[in-house]
Design a protein around this motif. Structure first.
Motif, PDB file in Angstrom:
ATOM      1  N   ILE A 162     -33.582  84.215-146.645  1.00 38.46           N
ATOM      2  CA  ILE A 162     -34.899  84.262-145.994  1.00 38.46           C
ATOM      3  C   ILE A 162     -35.909  83.428-146.776  1.00 38.46           C
ATOM      4  N   LYS A 163     -35.864  83.527-148.101  1.00 36.30           N
ATOM      5  CA  LYS A 163     -36.785  82.752-148.937  1.00 36.30           C
ATOM      6  C   LYS A 163     -36.553  81.257-148.765  1.00 36.30           C
ATOM      7  N   ALA A 164     -35.271  80.857-148.733  1.00 39.22           N
ATOM      8  CA  ALA A 164     -34.927  79.438-148.564  1.00 39.22           C
ATOM      9  C   ALA A 164     -35.391  78.920-147.205  1.00 39.22           C
ATOM     10  N   ILE A 165     -35.202  79.746-146.159  1.00 40.45           N
ATOM     11  CA  ILE A 165     -35.614  79.331-144.814  1.00 40.45           C
ATOM     12  C   ILE A 165     -37.134  79.197-144.734  1.00 40.45           C
ATOM     13  N   ASP A 166     -37.852  80.189-145.278  1.00 34.71           N
ATOM     14  CA  ASP A 166     -39.314  80.141-145.247  1.00 34.71           C
ATOM     15  C   ASP A 166     -39.837  78.897-145.960  1.00 34.71           C
ATOM     16  N   LEU A 167     -39.231  78.575-147.098  1.00 33.43           N
ATOM     17  CA  LEU A 167     -39.660  77.403-147.865  1.00 33.43           C
ATOM     18  C   LEU A 167     -39.419  76.118-147.080  1.00 33.43           C
ATOM     19  N   ARG A 168     -38.250  76.027-146.446  1.00 34.76           N
ATOM     20  CA  ARG A 168     -37.921  74.826-145.672  1.00 34.76           C
ATOM     21  C   ARG A 168     -38.809  74.701-144.438  1.00 34.76           C
ATOM     22  N   ILE A 169     -39.078  75.816-143.790  1.00 39.63           N
ATOM     23  CA  ILE A 169     -39.947  75.773-142.615  1.00 39.63           C
ATOM     24  C   ILE A 169     -41.342  75.306-143.015  1.00 39.63           C
TER      25      ILE A 169
END
Length: 228
Positions: free
Chosen positions: A42-49
């Motif tokens: 979730i953290k990785a996705i939020d950062l990429r978004i």
């Protein structure tokens, strides 16, 4: 097949001795792994978004500037517009479409991961209650632990698929293949979630069946939050 296996698991509980002393069982070791990995995704996705959204803003601003220049040109000037400027505008447009497409993928992946988080929450809630339910023997609680461990291990495999999708954006994987992996991971996590909820419901019903009096049954309902 999975539903038959879970039903069989509950049947095995039914033939066990119905009472055990209340005691605390250990937290499943795999739980902390699942929670940590899910949080990481979730953290990785939020950062990429966030990065892509910033890029989208930049591209939209750059595209708007080019469009403003175009709107001020006369027809004969537009025809004389350099090929470099035309390619620049086309490049902004194509890159913007690509970025928006990737953001859509990330949102879909995030939705799948949220279902994984719900699975963990539902497991923790039920597991903490079952451990305190005196209608179950310790051996039965240990059996539940093995079933839950299996479900959590399967869900962890699905998170591996999500990591594969995240890595795919730096490779030449086609959109069709990427979507196929996302859908497969979503279907599997949904199946894991459904298995977990079915197992929880069947264990609650088993506890109710073992209640010796109406008062005892009402206490079970209150304990599990079942409307009376």
């Amino acid at each position: 097949m999975k539903k038959r296996l879970i039903a069989s698991a509950v049947c095995l509980l039914l033939i066990s001795t119905p009472v055990r002393p209340a005691e605390t069982a250990a937290v499943l070791p795999i739980l902390e792994i699942v929670k940590a990995v899910t949080k990481k995704v979730i953290k990785a996705i939020d950062l990429r978004i966030q990065r892509l959204q910033n890029k989208t803003i930049w591209l939209q601003n750059a595209q708007k500037k080019v469009e403003n220049v175009l709107s001020k040109l006369k027809l004969d000037e537009i025809s004389d517009w350099t090929q470099k400027q035309k390619e620049l505008y086309k490049g902004y447009y194509e890159e913007l479409a690509k970025v928006k497409s990737i953001i859509t993928y990330y949102q879909r992946i995030k939705d799948v991961t949220k279902k994984q988080t719900r699975l963990v929450h539902e497991y923790e809630r039920a597991w903490n209650l079952f451990k305190k339910d005196a209608h179950f023997k310790e051996s039965e609680i240990q059996y539940m632990e093995r079933v839950y461990s299996g479900i959590l291990e399967e869900s962890l495999k699905n998170i591996d698929q999500i990591f594969l999708i995240l890595d795919s954006f730096s490779t030449q994987m086609s959109d069709l293949k990427r979507l196929e992996i996302i859908n497969r991971a979503a279907d599997q996590i949904n199946a894991n979630y459904d298995d977990l909820m079915l197992f929880n419901r069947q264990n609650i019903m088993l506890s109710l069946q073992r209640a010796k009096t109406e008062a005892d049954a009402n206490q079970v309902k209150e304990f599990y939050g079942i409307p009376q």
